[in-house]
Scaffold this active site. Structure first.
Site, PDB file in Angstrom:
ATOM      1  N   ARG A  91      43.043  -6.834  19.201  1.00 16.42           N
ATOM      2  CA  ARG A  91      44.430  -7.153  18.854  1.00 16.42           C
ATOM      3  C   ARG A  91      45.091  -7.918  19.972  1.00 16.42           C
ATOM      4  O   ARG A  91      44.720  -7.757  21.130  1.00 16.42           O
ATOM      5  CB  ARG A  91      45.254  -5.869  18.693  1.00 16.42           C
ATOM      6  CG  ARG A  91      44.855  -5.088  17.533  1.00 16.42           C
ATOM      7  CD  ARG A  91      45.536  -3.736  17.478  1.00 16.42           C
ATOM      8  NE  ARG A  91      45.197  -3.197  16.193  1.00 16.42           N
ATOM      9  CZ  ARG A  91      45.889  -3.437  15.095  1.00 16.42           C
ATOM     10  NH1 ARG A  91      47.014  -4.099  15.144  1.00 16.42           N
ATOM     11  NH2 ARG A  91      45.474  -2.971  13.940  1.00 16.42           N
ATOM     12  N   HIS A 109      36.282 -11.924  27.724  1.00 13.54           N
ATOM     13  CA  HIS A 109      36.051 -12.722  26.515  1.00 13.54           C
ATOM     14  C   HIS A 109      34.666 -13.369  26.624  1.00 13.54           C
ATOM     15  O   HIS A 109      34.315 -13.901  27.676  1.00 13.54           O
ATOM     16  CB  HIS A 109      37.134 -13.789  26.380  1.00 13.54           C
ATOM     17  CG  HIS A 109      36.980 -14.609  25.142  1.00 13.54           C
ATOM     18  ND1 HIS A 109      37.299 -14.121  23.896  1.00 13.54           N
ATOM     19  CD2 HIS A 109      36.509 -15.867  24.944  1.00 13.54           C
ATOM     20  CE1 HIS A 109      37.032 -15.045  22.995  1.00 13.54           C
ATOM     21  NE2 HIS A 109      36.557 -16.114  23.593  1.00 13.54           N
ATOM     22  N   ASP A 145      43.582 -15.136  24.588  1.00  9.69           N
ATOM     23  CA  ASP A 145      42.506 -15.468  25.533  1.00  9.69           C
ATOM     24  C   ASP A 145      42.883 -16.618  26.460  1.00  9.69           C
ATOM     25  O   ASP A 145      42.075 -17.521  26.702  1.00  9.69           O
ATOM     26  CB  ASP A 145      41.210 -15.825  24.768  1.00  9.69           C
ATOM     27  CG  ASP A 145      40.750 -14.693  23.868  1.00  9.69           C
ATOM     28  OD1 ASP A 145      40.866 -13.526  24.279  1.00  9.69           O
ATOM     29  OD2 ASP A 145      40.283 -14.975  22.752  1.00  9.69           O
ATOM     30  N   GLU A 174      28.698  -9.867  31.182  1.00  4.98           N
ATOM     31  CA  GLU A 174      29.985  -9.165  31.018  1.00  4.98           C
ATOM     32  C   GLU A 174      29.984  -7.870  31.813  1.00  4.98           C
ATOM     33  O   GLU A 174      30.944  -7.557  32.519  1.00  4.98           O
ATOM     34  CB  GLU A 174      30.221  -8.821  29.532  1.00  4.98           C
ATOM     35  CG  GLU A 174      30.468 -10.015  28.644  1.00  4.98           C
ATOM     36  CD  GLU A 174      30.769  -9.600  27.212  1.00  4.98           C
ATOM     37  OE1 GLU A 174      31.124  -8.432  26.956  1.00  4.98           O
ATOM     38  OE2 GLU A 174      30.645 -10.466  26.325  1.00  4.98           O
TER      39      GLU A 174
END
Ligand code: GRF
Length: 208
Positions: A91, A109, A145, A174
């Site tokens: 969200r 991201h 983002d 990540e």
């Protein structure tokens, strides 16, 4: 020692990487609460296993998205959270959260931003035909983002890559750079200068 709140919507492998780094002393901090907007997010189970408070907050219980974010902010403030990490949280973060935690919300991201923001970044990368993909840890602002970038890592896109193989290769990175970025924050070594984030050699008083 910073107090960390993590927001998730799903599996929570990045949450796990942060929990592990805290336990092993690679992050000078503690995850004090994990909040999911989905009841079935496996990350809630990861939190419970680590002995961390795990809360499901149902967006359907709130009249507006702003009211939902106000509830999140209140939960996090009540636990004296210093830093909020979005980890697969699906969200957009709204004003009440940004006001409660100015320059204190991070996101990961799965692309080299500003390429491929939004949903299915790996699919976007494959469809576009890029030869290099990767991931980005950034501060969160009101955009999608698009806040100032803290760390990035690149991986090659291979000839026979599928969505799954590329996703897995990016996730390895990540799990490496997100805990590293959290530790830089914990050490007070991140200074935002416009769009650029300067990584200081030494922590400076008043920086965060
Ligand atoms: C990751 O690819 C992350 O970059 C993106 O959502 C995914 C979450 O994965 N924001 P997980 O829930 O941490 O396993």
């Amino acid at each position: 020692m910073i107090r960390i709140g993590v927001l998730i919507s799903g599996n929570g492998t990045n949450l796990q990487a942060i929990l592990d780094a805290c336990r092993e002393g690679r992050i000078d901090g503690e995850v004090v609460v994990v909040i999911s907007d989905r009841a079935d997010a496996y990350g809630l189970e990861r939190a419970r296993r680590a002995g961390v408070e795990a809360i499901h907050v149902d967006p359907g219980d709130y009249p507006t998205r702003t009211a939902f974010d106000r509830a999140l902010a209140e939960l996090l403030l009540a636990r004296n959270v210093d830093l909020v990490c979005l980890a697969g949280y699906m969200r957009l973060v709204r004003k009440p959260m940004l006001t409660a935690f100015p320059n204190r919300i991070l996101n990961i991201h799965p692309s080299l931003l500003p390429a491929f923001p939004g949903l299915d970044a790996q699919g976007q990368a494959l469809a576009y035909g890029v030869k290099v993909a990767g991931c980005t840890v950034h501060f969160v602002n009101e955009g999608m983002d698009e806040g100032p970038i803290i760390l990035q890592a690149a991986v090659p896109v291979l000839e026979d890559d599928t969505h799954e193989t590329l996703r897995a290769r990016i996730q390895v990175e990540e799990h490496r750079i997100y805990p590293r970025a959290v530790q830089l924050f914990a050490e007070g070594r991140l200074r935002i200068e416009g769009r650029r984030v300067r990584i200081l050699d030494q922590p400076q008083k008043g920086d965060s």
